[in-house]
Design an enzyme around this catalytic site. Structure first.
Site, short mmCIF file in Angstrom:
data_model
loop_
_atom_site.label_atom_id
_atom_site.label_comp_id
_atom_site.label_asym_id
_atom_site.label_seq_id
_atom_site.Cartn_x
_atom_site.Cartn_y
_atom_site.Cartn_z
CD GLU A 49 -2.95 -1.34 2.16
OE1 GLU A 49 -2.82 -0.65 3.19
OE2 GLU A 49 -3.91 -2.12 1.97
CB CYS A 58 -3.49 -6.40 -5.92
SG CYS A 58 -5.00 -5.45 -5.71
CD GLU A 60 -4.65 -10.88 -6.29
OE1 GLU A 60 -4.11 -9.88 -5.77
OE2 GLU A 60 -5.80 -11.25 -6.00
CB CYS A 91 -9.68 -6.56 -7.17
SG CYS A 91 -8.20 -6.06 -8.07
CB CYS A 94 -6.02 -8.82 -9.63
SG CYS A 94 -4.87 -7.68 -8.84
#
Ligand code: THU
Length: 137
Positions: A49, A58, A60, A91, A94
């Site tokens: 983050e 993310c 992935e 998500c 991803c």
């Protein structure tokens, strides 16, 4: 292991280790991912983050970047691990990132600390998708 069932224990261990290293001070929601590429290599990633929230990435995404940097170009299976009441499925963005490097039948496995919770094909998570072939003249 080039053919047959992917070694999900190895993917689970790699994803769990990556999850433990996640940098998620804002959401406090740590995610790990590990993928098996066509050459038998395992590549892992975690969410990273950022104080400028949209600049975060993310798990992935990290695993896919590691695969590409390592010379891999095809995902046979990817395992995502996160905690909470609901399975942590990738998500939307991803799913598209996985799509770039995976066949419709590629395995997407969802886990939490207790083990594997669900498994899907990429096609199930992202039907009728847009991909590299769409750009071929
Ligand atoms: N996150 C992932 O890394 N992968 C997923 O599949 C779902 C969400 C991350 C993004 C963000 O850092 C945190 O989880 C909360 O959304």
């Amino acid at each position: 292991m080039a053919d047959g069932e992917p070694d999900l224990d190895a993917l689970f261990a790699a994803a769990r280790a990556a999850q433990a290293r996640a940098y998620a001070p804002y959401s406090r929601f740590s995610v790990g991912a590990a993928l098996l590429s066509e050459d038998g290599a395992v590549h892992a990633g975690c969410n990273v983050e950022n104080a400028a929230y949209p600049s975060g990435s993310c798990a992935e995404q990290g695993a896919i970047s590691a695969m590409v940097a390592g010379g891999g170009r095809a995902i046979r299976a990817i395992l995502v691990i996160g905690d909470g009441p609901e399975p942590v499925t990738p998500c939307g963005a991803c799913r598209q990132r996985i799509r770039e490097f995976a066949a419709p039948g590629a395995l997407v496995v969802i886990a939490d600390a207790a083990g594997i919770r669900a498994r899907f094909t990429l096609e199930e998570l992202l039907p009728v998708s847009f991909g590299p072939a769409n750009l071929q003249a």
